[in-house]
Design a protein around this motif. Structure first.
Motif, PDB file in Angstrom:
ATOM      1  N   ALA A 104      44.140  46.768  48.490  1.00 47.54           N
ATOM      2  CA  ALA A 104      43.412  46.996  47.073  1.00 47.54           C
ATOM      3  C   ALA A 104      43.514  48.522  46.958  1.00 47.54           C
ATOM      4  CB  ALA A 104      42.122  46.516  47.243  1.00 47.54           C
ATOM      5  N   PHE A 105      43.479  48.689  45.409  1.00 44.67           N
ATOM      6  CA  PHE A 105      43.057  50.041  44.854  1.00 44.67           C
ATOM      7  C   PHE A 105      41.610  50.051  44.199  1.00 44.67           C
ATOM      8  CE2 PHE A 105      47.749  49.775  44.122  1.00 44.67           C
ATOM      9  CZ  PHE A 105      48.145  50.885  45.041  1.00 44.67           C
ATOM     10  N   ASP A 138      53.865  49.791  48.593  1.00 39.91           N
ATOM     11  CA  ASP A 138      53.161  49.341  49.966  1.00 39.91           C
ATOM     12  C   ASP A 138      52.008  48.408  49.567  1.00 39.91           C
ATOM     13  OD1 ASP A 138      54.616  50.519  51.668  1.00 39.91           O
ATOM     14  OD2 ASP A 138      53.196  52.114  51.710  1.00 39.91           O
ATOM     15  N   TYR A 139      51.542  48.398  48.124  1.00 40.69           N
ATOM     16  CA  TYR A 139      50.457  47.346  47.590  1.00 40.69           C
ATOM     17  C   TYR A 139      51.198  45.946  47.529  1.00 40.69           C
ATOM     18  CZ  TYR A 139      47.220  45.350  44.513  1.00 40.69           C
ATOM     19  OH  TYR A 139      46.424  44.449  43.675  1.00 40.69           O
ATOM     20  N   ALA A 169      40.303  57.674  42.300  1.00 36.34           N
ATOM     21  CA  ALA A 169      41.115  56.278  42.560  1.00 36.34           C
ATOM     22  C   ALA A 169      41.154  56.572  44.027  1.00 36.34           C
ATOM     23  CB  ALA A 169      42.303  56.220  42.309  1.00 36.34           C
ATOM     24  N   VAL A 170      40.994  55.063  44.872  1.00 34.58           N
ATOM     25  CA  VAL A 170      41.087  55.214  46.329  1.00 34.58           C
ATOM     26  C   VAL A 170      42.096  54.061  46.924  1.00 34.58           C
ATOM     27  CG1 VAL A 170      39.685  54.581  48.496  1.00 34.58           C
ATOM     28  CG2 VAL A 170      38.692  55.843  46.511  1.00 34.58           C
ATOM     29  N   ARG A 171      42.893  54.277  47.934  1.00 31.66           N
ATOM     30  CA  ARG A 171      43.658  52.955  48.157  1.00 31.66           C
ATOM     31  C   ARG A 171      42.949  52.658  49.609  1.00 31.66           C
ATOM     32  NH1 ARG A 171      47.686  57.545  48.442  1.00 31.66           N
ATOM     33  NH2 ARG A 171      47.430  58.346  50.389  1.00 31.66           N
ATOM     34  N   SER A 172      43.111  51.306  49.733  1.00 31.01           N
ATOM     35  CA  SER A 172      42.827  50.835  51.036  1.00 31.01           C
ATOM     36  C   SER A 172      43.901  50.282  51.981  1.00 31.01           C
ATOM     37  CB  SER A 172      41.529  49.691  51.059  1.00 31.01           C
ATOM     38  OG  SER A 172      40.489  50.524  50.993  1.00 31.01           O
ATOM     39  N   HIS A 173      44.337  50.566  52.993  1.00 35.46           N
ATOM     40  CA  HIS A 173      45.568  49.970  53.896  1.00 35.46           C
ATOM     41  C   HIS A 173      45.185  49.785  55.220  1.00 35.46           C
ATOM     42  CE1 HIS A 173      46.158  54.166  54.920  1.00 35.46           C
ATOM     43  NE2 HIS A 173      46.498  53.679  56.039  1.00 35.46           N
ATOM     44  N   LYS A 174      46.138  48.865  55.769  1.00 34.63           N
ATOM     45  CA  LYS A 174      46.366  48.744  57.088  1.00 34.63           C
ATOM     46  C   LYS A 174      47.658  49.200  57.558  1.00 34.63           C
ATOM     47  CE  LYS A 174      43.701  44.290  57.454  1.00 34.63           C
ATOM     48  NZ  LYS A 174      42.651  44.692  58.557  1.00 34.63           N
ATOM     49  N   ALA A 215      37.205  53.432  39.100  1.00 33.52           N
ATOM     50  CA  ALA A 215      35.944  53.846  38.666  1.00 33.52           C
ATOM     51  C   ALA A 215      35.052  52.574  38.563  1.00 33.52           C
ATOM     52  CB  ALA A 215      35.529  54.660  37.381  1.00 33.52           C
ATOM     53  N   GLY A 216      33.874  52.583  39.269  1.00 33.53           N
ATOM     54  CA  GLY A 216      33.092  51.547  39.232  1.00 33.53           C
ATOM     55  C   GLY A 216      33.172  50.449  40.385  1.00 33.53           C
ATOM     56  N   ASP A 217      34.344  50.561  41.344  1.00 33.17           N
ATOM     57  CA  ASP A 217      34.376  49.875  42.233  1.00 33.17           C
ATOM     58  C   ASP A 217      33.758  50.001  43.423  1.00 33.17           C
ATOM     59  OD1 ASP A 217      36.369  48.159  40.560  1.00 33.17           O
ATOM     60  OD2 ASP A 217      38.045  49.218  41.533  1.00 33.17           O
ATOM     61  N   ILE A 218      33.337  48.864  44.244  1.00 29.46           N
ATOM     62  CA  ILE A 218      32.696  49.061  45.401  1.00 29.46           C
ATOM     63  C   ILE A 218      33.865  48.921  46.658  1.00 29.46           C
ATOM     64  CG2 ILE A 218      30.856  48.260  47.262  1.00 29.46           C
ATOM     65  CD1 ILE A 218      29.550  47.524  44.422  1.00 29.46           C
ATOM     66  N   PHE A 219      33.788  49.790  47.585  1.00 27.64           N
ATOM     67  CA  PHE A 219      34.654  49.642  48.668  1.00 27.64           C
ATOM     68  C   PHE A 219      33.773  49.886  49.945  1.00 27.64           C
ATOM     69  CE2 PHE A 219      36.118  54.176  49.739  1.00 27.64           C
ATOM     70  CZ  PHE A 219      35.586  54.601  48.527  1.00 27.64           C
ATOM     71  N   GLY A 220      34.559  49.613  50.865  1.00 25.39           N
ATOM     72  CA  GLY A 220      34.088  49.755  52.356  1.00 25.39           C
ATOM     73  C   GLY A 220      32.659  48.796  52.704  1.00 25.39           C
ATOM     74  N   LEU A 221      32.729  47.899  52.096  1.00 21.29           N
ATOM     75  CA  LEU A 221      31.735  46.715  52.428  1.00 21.29           C
ATOM     76  C   LEU A 221      32.071  45.764  53.344  1.00 21.29           C
ATOM     77  CD1 LEU A 221      28.733  45.497  51.826  1.00 21.29           C
ATOM     78  CD2 LEU A 221      29.922  44.186  49.872  1.00 21.29           C
ATOM     79  N   GLU A 222      31.395  45.794  54.478  1.00 24.21           N
ATOM     80  CA  GLU A 222      31.948  45.017  55.770  1.00 24.21           C
ATOM     81  C   GLU A 222      30.809  44.049  56.139  1.00 24.21           C
ATOM     82  OE1 GLU A 222      34.900  45.310  56.506  1.00 24.21           O
ATOM     83  OE2 GLU A 222      35.623  47.432  55.688  1.00 24.21           O
TER      84      GLU A 222
END
Lengths: 226, 226
Positions: B73-74, B178-179, B57-62, B77-84
């Motif tokens: 967002a959290f 924080d979410y 699991a990964v968290r994306s934060h500012k 498994a299966g999720d794509i992240f870091g797509l800009e």
DNA sequence: CGATGACTTGAACGCCATCAATCGCTGTGG
DNA sequence: CCACAGCGATTGATGGCGTTCAAGTCATCG
């Protein structure tokens, strides 16, 4: 009259530039007018059309069962709204002032997009810009103080409306409040404080025309560095 | 150990399905592991890679200057992240638990995307899903009470983690807070209230494994209808 | 076993919401 | 031309939800 607070009609909106490939000759579009306060489309309605503001201003909001409202975005001249990936709209869109829009039939766009890479890239770009805005707004709504929110709002409008001279806000205090996740009273108090601290001025006696005196100061406030 | 709270490894993640055209043979990818708590990429860093969670699991934060944090967002498994869409990341991404990812070089993807319509459509779909999530989250952050926020969070995890039986949360109370734009104490109090009202149960003595007893009740709470 | 970290629980505070009054501008009708 | 209603906005008083500060529990790990 509300319409006198429209975005400056003298400034040329970047219509074709913003719309990019959406202004493709093969995509049919029409113009449509909405008077102040009228609904353009409702949440959960089929997303058959995509819109671009030609003149005026639009708000997109979600509503809870008990009436609480969150405005996700304001759409000004040149902006595209109503673009969905699913089959249904996810916001209700309403004209804030008398507004002229360009309307594109979604099917028409999709037909061309099936074979045209540039069109899809354009859609991706627009969606990505909307995402970036929403991501910034999540930080504002989740973690910023009321003063920081109002400062951020003013800076956003300062950037998107006429940067020179005063900005003419098309929306009222309630719209601002529902955009920032606070109450209209708190918006009013924050504006008063910013005015007393010399960061902005009210032009005329309308309270909708605001002169941002110190953008850098607002920027500091937004991030609570100052 | 934190890793024991990973998403159920017995359930097959929908990797290829979610990634869609990103699993294209012409796009090179590699696997990469991150131990719990480590940074995967930082906000404002160049966005040279796109990621997909294989396990963990990964968290994306500012982050604000004074330490206030908003998790956007959290990623499970299966999720794509870091797509800009731009050249830089707009969040910092960190592994919440020991995490295995698939890493795709952006240039590799863009090279193929230049000519492949399906790939771009896939990117558009992913971006659109992220946008839809952010739009829903704006309403939560702007207008919902703490109890409604926690109920919404539990329902989201109930949907995204194993729907049958208890859900094993990979994140701690601070991450949840924080979410949701509240404090960890408020999260704790809300969970206690929901537990006392019979909407959920704690499994074992870990407080990370939660059994949602009454999803419909939570759904009513989320919208404040009940 | 003592230290540490995650979580819960309690008490007091504070920011913003709520309730309410007032002001100023605008449009309307007597 | 003035009285007055209506709307948007400001300002004041009070209250409440969530934060902050703090203590205490429990599980884990050296």
């Amino acid at each position: 009259m509300l319409t006198k607070f429209n975005t400056d009609p003298g400034r040329k909106p970047r219509l074709s530039g913003e719309l990019g490939a959406l202004s493709d000759a093969r995509v049919s579009s029409a113009e449509f007018r909405y008077s102040a306060g009228t609904e353009i489309f409702g949440e959960t309605e089929p997303a058959d059309y995509i819109y671009q503001v030609i003149k005026g201003a639009v708000r997109s909001h979600k509503l809870m069962a008990d009436g609480r409202r969150q405005i996700g975005a304001f759409h000004l001249a040149g902006d595209i709204f109503g673009l969905e990936n699913g089959d249904f709209h996810r916001f209700t869109a309403e004209a804030i002032v008398d507004t002229k829009t360009r309307v594109i039939r979604r099917k028409s766009l999709e037909r061309v997009a099936k074979t045209d890479l540039a069109i899809i890239r354009s859609l991706l770009k627009t969606t990505g810009e909307n995402l970036a805005h929403a991501e910034d707004h999540m930080l504002l709504l989740g973690r910023k103080t009321s003063l920081e929110r109002v400062a951020a709002f003013l800076l956003e409008m300062h950037r998107r409306l006429t940067p020179e001279g005063a900005i003419a806000l098309p929306m009222n205090r309630r719209d601002i409040a529902d955009y920032l996740g606070i109450t209209l009273e708190t918006v009013s108090r924050a504006l008063t404080e910013l005015r007393k601290n010399g960061l902005l001025k009210f032009i005329g006696q309308t309270q909708r025309e605001i002169m941002v005196v110190d953008p850098a100061g607002l920027a500091q406030l937004t991030d609570s560095l100052g």
